[in-house]
Design a protein around this motif. Structure first.
Motif, PDB file in Angstrom:
ATOM      1  N   THR A   1       0.834  -1.200   0.000  1.00 36.86           N
ATOM      2  CA  THR A   1       0.000   0.000   0.000  1.00 36.86           C
ATOM      3  C   THR A   1       0.871   1.253   0.000  1.00 36.86           C
ATOM      4  O   THR A   1       0.348   2.364  -0.101  1.00 36.86           O
TER       5      THR A   1
ATOM      6  N   HIS B   1      -1.099  -0.994  -4.286  1.00 34.46           N
ATOM      7  CA  HIS B   1      -2.543  -1.167  -4.141  1.00 34.46           C
ATOM      8  C   HIS B   1      -3.095  -0.083  -3.226  1.00 34.46           C
ATOM      9  O   HIS B   1      -2.412   0.377  -2.311  1.00 34.46           O
ATOM     10  N   PRO B   2      -4.357   0.301  -3.411  1.00 33.03           N
ATOM     11  CA  PRO B   2      -4.959   1.231  -2.453  1.00 33.03           C
ATOM     12  C   PRO B   2      -5.094   0.556  -1.096  1.00 33.03           C
ATOM     13  O   PRO B   2      -5.242  -0.670  -1.015  1.00 33.03           O
ATOM     14  N   PRO B   3      -5.038   1.333  -0.021  1.00 33.57           N
ATOM     15  CA  PRO B   3      -5.115   0.741   1.326  1.00 33.57           C
ATOM     16  C   PRO B   3      -6.316  -0.180   1.530  1.00 33.57           C
ATOM     17  O   PRO B   3      -6.203  -1.187   2.233  1.00 33.57           O
ATOM     18  N   ALA B   4      -7.452   0.120   0.911  1.00 35.82           N
ATOM     19  CA  ALA B   4      -8.640  -0.721   1.090  1.00 35.82           C
ATOM     20  C   ALA B   4      -8.509  -2.079   0.403  1.00 35.82           C
ATOM     21  O   ALA B   4      -9.280  -2.992   0.691  1.00 35.82           O
ATOM     22  N   ALA B   5      -7.521  -2.229  -0.469  1.00 38.71           N
ATOM     23  CA  ALA B   5      -7.364  -3.468  -1.223  1.00 38.71           C
ATOM     24  C   ALA B   5      -6.481  -4.494  -0.533  1.00 38.71           C
ATOM     25  O   ALA B   5      -6.380  -5.631  -0.986  1.00 38.71           O
TER      26      ALA B   5
ATOM     27  N   SER C   1      -5.064  -6.103   3.422  1.00 35.60           N
ATOM     28  CA  SER C   1      -5.141  -6.107   4.876  1.00 35.60           C
ATOM     29  C   SER C   1      -4.166  -7.137   5.407  1.00 35.60           C
ATOM     30  O   SER C   1      -3.789  -8.083   4.716  1.00 35.60           O
TER      31      SER C   1
ATOM     32  N   ASP D   1      -0.747   1.115  12.172  1.00 37.01           N
ATOM     33  CA  ASP D   1      -0.837   2.224  11.229  1.00 37.01           C
ATOM     34  C   ASP D   1       0.404   2.285  10.357  1.00 37.01           C
ATOM     35  O   ASP D   1       1.524   2.122  10.831  1.00 37.01           O
TER      36      ASP D   1
END
Length: 127
Positions: free
Chosen positions: A9, A46-50, A52, A58
């Protein structure tokens, strides 16, 4: 013929991306006792939402999937993984808890290029 795919990310610049591919290649060849000519590296943002990672704190996340030829010892793989974690923390400020390295081992003949098929790997001297 390893393929190292780093998903992250973190948003690297073109220069940072090149430094990463060069560093991962160097770290791999040093730790795995091989040459650079057949090491393939990709860096994918990748975007942070993509992405985990359950234990993540953080900061950016990075997951390295390393498809490698069977035969490297646990010690070689662990040393390489920790070198990757150290590099990502130092260069991209990725928290150590936010890095994961996954190895997938293949028989040599499963890794191919246009001009060659990988053979079996055996160390001259395992440490």
């Amino acid at each position: 013929m390893p393929y190292l795919a780093l998903d992250t990310t973190y948003e690297p610049t073109a220069d940072e991306r090149r430094a990463c591919t060069e560093s991962l290649t160097r770290l791999y060849t040093e730790e795995m006792a091989t040459t650079t000519g057949h090491v393939a590296v990709a860096v994918r943002k990748h975007p942070p939402a993509a992405m985990s990672l359950g234990r993540a704190v953080d900061g950016p996340i990075a997951v390295l999937n390393a498809d490698i030829r069977r035969g490297r010892s646990f010690e070689r793989r662990r040393t390489f993984a920790l070198s990757v974690v150290d590099w990502l923390e130092a260069e991209w400020d990725v928290p150590r808890l936010n890095v994961k390295v996954v190895f997938t081992e293949h028989d040599g003949h499963d890794l191919m290029g246009a001009d060659r098929v990988g053979g079996e790997w055996s160390p001259e001297e395992e440490t």
